[in-house]
Design a protein around this motif. Sequence first.
Motif, short mmCIF file in Angstrom:
data_model
loop_
_atom_site.label_atom_id
_atom_site.label_comp_id
_atom_site.label_asym_id
_atom_site.label_seq_id
_atom_site.Cartn_x
_atom_site.Cartn_y
_atom_site.Cartn_z
N ASN A 51 -8.84 7.31 -31.53
CA ASN A 51 -9.07 7.66 -30.13
C ASN A 51 -10.49 8.15 -29.92
OD1 ASN A 51 -8.94 10.28 -28.12
ND2 ASN A 51 -7.87 8.51 -27.31
N ALA A 52 -10.95 9.03 -30.81
CA ALA A 52 -12.31 9.57 -30.69
C ALA A 52 -13.34 8.46 -30.86
CB ALA A 52 -12.52 10.65 -31.75
N ALA A 53 -13.10 7.55 -31.79
CA ALA A 53 -14.04 6.45 -32.00
C ALA A 53 -14.14 5.56 -30.77
CB ALA A 53 -13.60 5.62 -33.22
N LEU A 54 -13.00 5.33 -30.10
CA LEU A 54 -13.01 4.53 -28.87
C LEU A 54 -13.81 5.23 -27.78
CD1 LEU A 54 -12.05 2.17 -27.15
CD2 LEU A 54 -9.93 3.43 -26.72
N VAL A 55 -13.62 6.53 -27.63
CA VAL A 55 -14.38 7.28 -26.63
C VAL A 55 -15.87 7.20 -26.93
CG1 VAL A 55 -14.83 9.57 -25.64
CG2 VAL A 55 -12.48 8.83 -26.07
N CYS A 56 -16.23 7.38 -28.19
CA CYS A 56 -17.65 7.33 -28.57
C CYS A 56 -18.25 5.96 -28.28
CB CYS A 56 -17.82 7.68 -30.05
SG CYS A 56 -17.53 9.42 -30.43
N ARG A 57 -17.53 4.90 -28.61
CA ARG A 57 -18.04 3.54 -28.34
C ARG A 57 -18.22 3.32 -26.85
NH1 ARG A 57 -14.14 2.02 -32.13
NH2 ARG A 57 -12.82 1.09 -30.49
N THR A 58 -17.27 3.80 -26.07
CA THR A 58 -17.35 3.63 -24.62
C THR A 58 -18.57 4.35 -24.05
OG1 THR A 58 -14.95 3.42 -24.43
CG2 THR A 58 -16.15 4.00 -22.43
N LEU A 59 -18.77 5.59 -24.47
CA LEU A 59 -19.87 6.38 -23.94
C LEU A 59 -21.23 5.90 -24.43
CD1 LEU A 59 -18.37 9.99 -24.07
CD2 LEU A 59 -18.36 8.34 -22.18
N ALA A 60 -21.24 5.23 -25.59
CA ALA A 60 -22.49 4.69 -26.13
C ALA A 60 -22.85 3.34 -25.52
CB ALA A 60 -22.40 4.56 -27.65
N ASP A 61 -21.88 2.71 -24.88
CA ASP A 61 -22.15 1.41 -24.26
C ASP A 61 -23.11 1.60 -23.09
OD1 ASP A 61 -21.07 -1.55 -23.89
OD2 ASP A 61 -21.16 -0.63 -21.90
N PRO A 62 -24.19 0.82 -23.02
CA PRO A 62 -25.19 1.03 -21.96
C PRO A 62 -24.60 1.00 -20.56
CG PRO A 62 -26.05 -0.46 -23.63
CD PRO A 62 -24.61 -0.25 -23.96
N ARG A 63 -23.67 0.10 -20.31
CA ARG A 63 -23.09 -0.01 -18.97
C ARG A 63 -22.00 1.05 -18.76
NH1 ARG A 63 -18.89 -2.42 -16.10
NH2 ARG A 63 -19.48 -3.36 -14.10
N GLN A 64 -21.06 1.12 -19.68
CA GLN A 64 -19.94 2.03 -19.50
C GLN A 64 -20.37 3.49 -19.51
OE1 GLN A 64 -17.57 0.16 -18.22
NE2 GLN A 64 -15.95 0.66 -19.67
N GLY A 65 -21.28 3.86 -20.40
CA GLY A 65 -21.73 5.24 -20.45
C GLY A 65 -22.41 5.66 -19.16
N ALA A 66 -23.28 4.79 -18.66
CA ALA A 66 -23.98 5.10 -17.40
C ALA A 66 -23.00 5.15 -16.23
CB ALA A 66 -25.05 4.05 -17.13
N LEU A 67 -22.01 4.27 -16.25
CA LEU A 67 -21.01 4.25 -15.18
C LEU A 67 -20.22 5.55 -15.15
CD1 LEU A 67 -18.78 1.16 -14.40
CD2 LEU A 67 -17.94 3.48 -14.15
N PHE A 68 -19.78 6.01 -16.33
CA PHE A 68 -19.02 7.25 -16.37
C PHE A 68 -19.86 8.44 -15.92
CE2 PHE A 68 -15.82 5.12 -19.10
CZ PHE A 68 -14.69 5.55 -18.44
N GLY A 99 -27.26 14.25 -22.56
CA GLY A 99 -27.69 12.93 -22.11
C GLY A 99 -27.62 11.89 -23.21
N VAL A 100 -27.14 12.28 -24.38
CA VAL A 100 -27.04 11.36 -25.52
C VAL A 100 -25.57 11.15 -25.86
CG1 VAL A 100 -27.65 11.00 -27.94
CG2 VAL A 100 -29.25 12.17 -26.41
N ALA A 101 -25.18 9.90 -26.05
CA ALA A 101 -23.79 9.60 -26.37
C ALA A 101 -23.44 10.16 -27.74
CB ALA A 101 -23.56 8.10 -26.35
N PRO A 102 -22.26 10.74 -27.90
CA PRO A 102 -21.85 11.27 -29.21
C PRO A 102 -21.73 10.15 -30.24
CG PRO A 102 -19.98 11.19 -27.70
CD PRO A 102 -21.20 10.88 -26.88
N ASP A 103 -22.06 10.46 -31.49
CA ASP A 103 -22.00 9.45 -32.54
C ASP A 103 -20.67 9.52 -33.28
OD1 ASP A 103 -22.21 11.73 -34.10
OD2 ASP A 103 -24.27 11.31 -34.76
N ALA A 104 -20.54 8.69 -34.31
CA ALA A 104 -19.27 8.61 -35.04
C ALA A 104 -18.93 9.95 -35.69
CB ALA A 104 -19.36 7.51 -36.10
N ALA A 105 -19.94 10.66 -36.19
CA ALA A 105 -19.68 11.95 -36.83
C ALA A 105 -19.11 12.95 -35.82
CB ALA A 105 -20.96 12.49 -37.45
N ALA A 106 -19.63 12.91 -34.60
CA ALA A 106 -19.10 13.80 -33.56
C ALA A 106 -17.65 13.47 -33.26
CB ALA A 106 -19.95 13.69 -32.30
N GLY A 107 -17.32 12.17 -33.25
CA GLY A 107 -15.94 11.77 -33.03
C GLY A 107 -15.02 12.26 -34.13
N GLU A 108 -15.47 12.16 -35.38
CA GLU A 108 -14.69 12.66 -36.51
C GLU A 108 -14.44 14.17 -36.37
OE1 GLU A 108 -13.43 11.30 -39.41
OE2 GLU A 108 -13.80 9.27 -38.70
#
Length: 216
Positions: free
Chosen positions: A107-124, A190-199
């Motif tokens: 779940n955390a990895a999915l959230v991180c990928r979404t927020l790191a996506d240039p379009r999805q992160g900016a949209l959220f 302003g920076v998307a969380p990385d995989a370590a943050a998700g863990e």
Amino acid sequence: MIAEPEPGTTAEPEPEPDPEPGTVRPGGRTARVRTAVLRVAGDVLAEQGFAQLDLADVARRAGVGKTTVYRRWGSVTGLVADLLGDMAEQSLPRTETGSVLGDLRANAALVCRTLADPRQGALFRAVIAAAACDARTAEALRRFYEVRVAEWAPCVEQGVARGELPVGTDAGEVVRAVSAPLYYALLTSGVAPDAAAGERAAAAAVAAARGGVFVG
């Protein structure tokens, strides 16, 4: 794309009657219009923010008559609400790994990928900012997360059934505890969380749940 009429012809065809919920056939004109308009609305939110979202401009960019857009969505907030509803419906289903920690890591990895996506992160970021000062957008955002929490809550419930977590654990609160620090990191840095943050987020939520923090 649905083209505007040629000069000299009727300004816009008679609008189709609004379909009853659940009766729109995939691939039908109504579905194509909705897909085109929501795609453009998402693009504008991601590129320019909520303040620049205008129904007439969205209609023009989507190649749809503006009367159709105003009739169907009524306002910018109505359009954003529908966009969030569509995003919730299209979001990936939960992952089941056999352990509550594994599931919540996914779940955390999915959230991180979404927020790191240039379009999805900016949209959220745009929608969250708008929700802070617009009640209808805030309600739409709340419904979006209700759908996503409900999708992942069974992972926690299964963990309770397996004896990994205490009986009475509030599954929804555990799921929220995973994503909350990830969104906070995005909004404050302003920076998307990385995989370590998700863990870390998943591990912290599970540790708290095992300690009975979410029982009650």
